[in-house]
Design a protein around this motif. Sequence first.
Motif, short mmCIF file in Angstrom:
data_model
loop_
_atom_site.label_atom_id
_atom_site.label_comp_id
_atom_site.label_asym_id
_atom_site.label_seq_id
_atom_site.Cartn_x
_atom_site.Cartn_y
_atom_site.Cartn_z
N MET A 1 0.80 -1.26 -0.14
CA MET A 1 -0.03 -0.02 0.16
C MET A 1 0.94 1.05 -0.10
SD MET A 1 -2.79 1.49 2.72
CE MET A 1 -1.71 1.51 4.20
N LEU A 2 0.55 2.06 -1.02
CA LEU A 2 1.40 3.59 -1.01
C LEU A 2 0.63 4.52 -0.27
CD1 LEU A 2 3.74 4.82 -2.45
CD2 LEU A 2 2.21 5.38 -4.29
N ARG A 3 1.20 5.15 0.60
CA ARG A 3 0.38 6.37 1.27
C ARG A 3 1.10 7.67 0.53
NH1 ARG A 3 0.42 5.93 7.58
NH2 ARG A 3 -1.61 6.94 7.11
N ILE A 4 -0.12 8.46 0.05
CA ILE A 4 0.30 9.68 -0.79
C ILE A 4 -0.02 10.80 0.32
CG2 ILE A 4 0.06 10.93 -2.78
CD1 ILE A 4 -0.35 8.09 -4.10
N GLY A 5 0.76 11.84 0.85
CA GLY A 5 0.27 12.89 1.34
C GLY A 5 0.11 13.80 0.53
N TYR A 6 -0.88 14.81 0.94
CA TYR A 6 -1.36 16.12 0.10
C TYR A 6 -1.52 16.98 1.12
CZ TYR A 6 -4.02 19.18 -2.69
OH TYR A 6 -4.52 20.45 -3.36
N VAL A 7 -1.24 18.26 1.01
CA VAL A 7 -1.43 19.50 1.70
C VAL A 7 -1.58 20.61 0.87
CG1 VAL A 7 0.95 19.76 2.01
CG2 VAL A 7 -0.62 20.85 3.70
N ARG A 8 -2.65 21.41 1.26
CA ARG A 8 -2.63 22.84 0.38
C ARG A 8 -2.11 23.80 1.44
NH1 ARG A 8 -8.59 23.58 -2.51
NH2 ARG A 8 -8.50 21.54 -3.70
N LEU A 9 -1.13 24.59 0.94
CA LEU A 9 -0.48 25.60 1.52
C LEU A 9 -1.16 26.89 1.88
CD1 LEU A 9 3.01 25.04 -0.04
CD2 LEU A 9 2.30 23.97 1.99
N ARG A 10 -2.00 26.90 2.87
CA ARG A 10 -2.80 28.17 3.06
C ARG A 10 -2.40 29.00 4.01
NH1 ARG A 10 -9.07 26.31 2.30
NH2 ARG A 10 -8.87 24.79 0.54
N ASP A 11 -1.95 28.66 4.98
CA ASP A 11 -1.32 29.31 6.23
C ASP A 11 -0.26 28.71 6.80
OD1 ASP A 11 -2.31 27.09 7.57
OD2 ASP A 11 -4.09 27.71 8.01
N GLU A 12 0.25 29.28 7.76
CA GLU A 12 1.43 28.63 8.34
C GLU A 12 1.39 27.48 8.88
OE1 GLU A 12 -0.17 31.54 10.05
OE2 GLU A 12 0.60 32.86 8.66
N ARG A 13 0.19 27.12 9.49
CA ARG A 13 0.14 25.78 10.09
C ARG A 13 0.13 24.56 8.84
NH1 ARG A 13 -5.44 23.38 12.74
NH2 ARG A 13 -4.69 21.19 13.03
N SER A 14 -0.08 24.88 7.62
CA SER A 14 0.12 24.01 6.50
C SER A 14 1.23 23.49 6.26
CB SER A 14 -0.62 24.61 5.07
OG SER A 14 -1.88 25.03 5.35
N ALA A 15 2.43 24.57 6.50
CA ALA A 15 3.77 24.34 6.38
C ALA A 15 4.19 23.14 7.26
CB ALA A 15 4.75 25.43 6.47
N ASP A 16 3.76 23.14 8.40
CA ASP A 16 4.07 22.06 9.36
C ASP A 16 3.31 20.73 9.09
OD1 ASP A 16 5.23 23.83 11.01
OD2 ASP A 16 3.43 24.28 12.22
N ASP A 17 2.32 20.88 8.31
CA ASP A 17 1.62 19.48 7.68
C ASP A 17 2.39 18.53 6.92
OD1 ASP A 17 -0.51 20.38 9.18
OD2 ASP A 17 -1.81 21.10 7.28
N THR A 18 3.28 19.21 6.09
CA THR A 18 3.98 18.46 5.18
C THR A 18 5.08 17.70 6.09
OG1 THR A 18 4.08 20.40 3.63
CG2 THR A 18 5.89 18.55 3.56
N ALA A 19 5.67 18.11 7.04
CA ALA A 19 6.51 17.39 7.86
C ALA A 19 5.60 16.54 8.89
CB ALA A 19 7.20 18.33 9.00
N THR A 20 4.63 16.64 9.10
CA THR A 20 3.62 15.78 9.78
C THR A 20 3.22 14.28 8.95
OG1 THR A 20 2.54 17.41 11.29
CG2 THR A 20 1.22 15.38 10.88
N LEU A 21 2.98 14.63 7.45
CA LEU A 21 2.61 13.78 6.68
C LEU A 21 3.93 12.77 6.39
CD1 LEU A 21 0.56 15.66 4.21
CD2 LEU A 21 -0.22 14.21 5.68
#
Length: 169
Positions: A1-21
């Motif tokens: 199973m491949l896990r593909i992360g996706y994030v929309r860069l809307r605010d400062e919190r979104s940048a942290d989401d990339t690291a979380t994924l």
Amino acid sequence: MLRIGYVRLRDERSADDTATLKAIGCHVVRAEEPVGPMMDESAVLSSILDFIGEGDQLVVTRLEHLGGASRNVLEVIDRLEERNASVYIVEPEISSQGEGGRALRAALQAVLAVEPPGGVRRRRGQSATDEIRALQAAGVGPVEIARRLGVSRMTVWRKLREVETRATA
């Protein structure tokens, strides 16, 4: 199973989401800035949905990354199901598989039933003015500011004029 992360860069919190994924085990993480006033058009998300295979999982930190309206989120879930793939949302922890998936779909359909056609436009007030001023101070032009914030150019010009008027008063 491949896990593909996706994030929309809307605010400062979104940048942290990339690291979380990446930290939760996504094999690939794709990010993009939303385009257009409705911010629902997503070339990167669309290409992920075209590429994702059977048994794979799309991972987002928050449901809002899949779209600004229930209709958009349901369309993403439908496209994933057509390919026998699923979505996993980190906050709150829920998946489109099993009982949680049925509950998620039911909740989205209930919201869609009362959502006005075309989505909801929210007034941004003072936060928009602050964002516009910050972008202008960073050297970003009015047209680009409007594109990034999903507002009209006229709104940007009005807010800049208000700031200028207050500064000279």
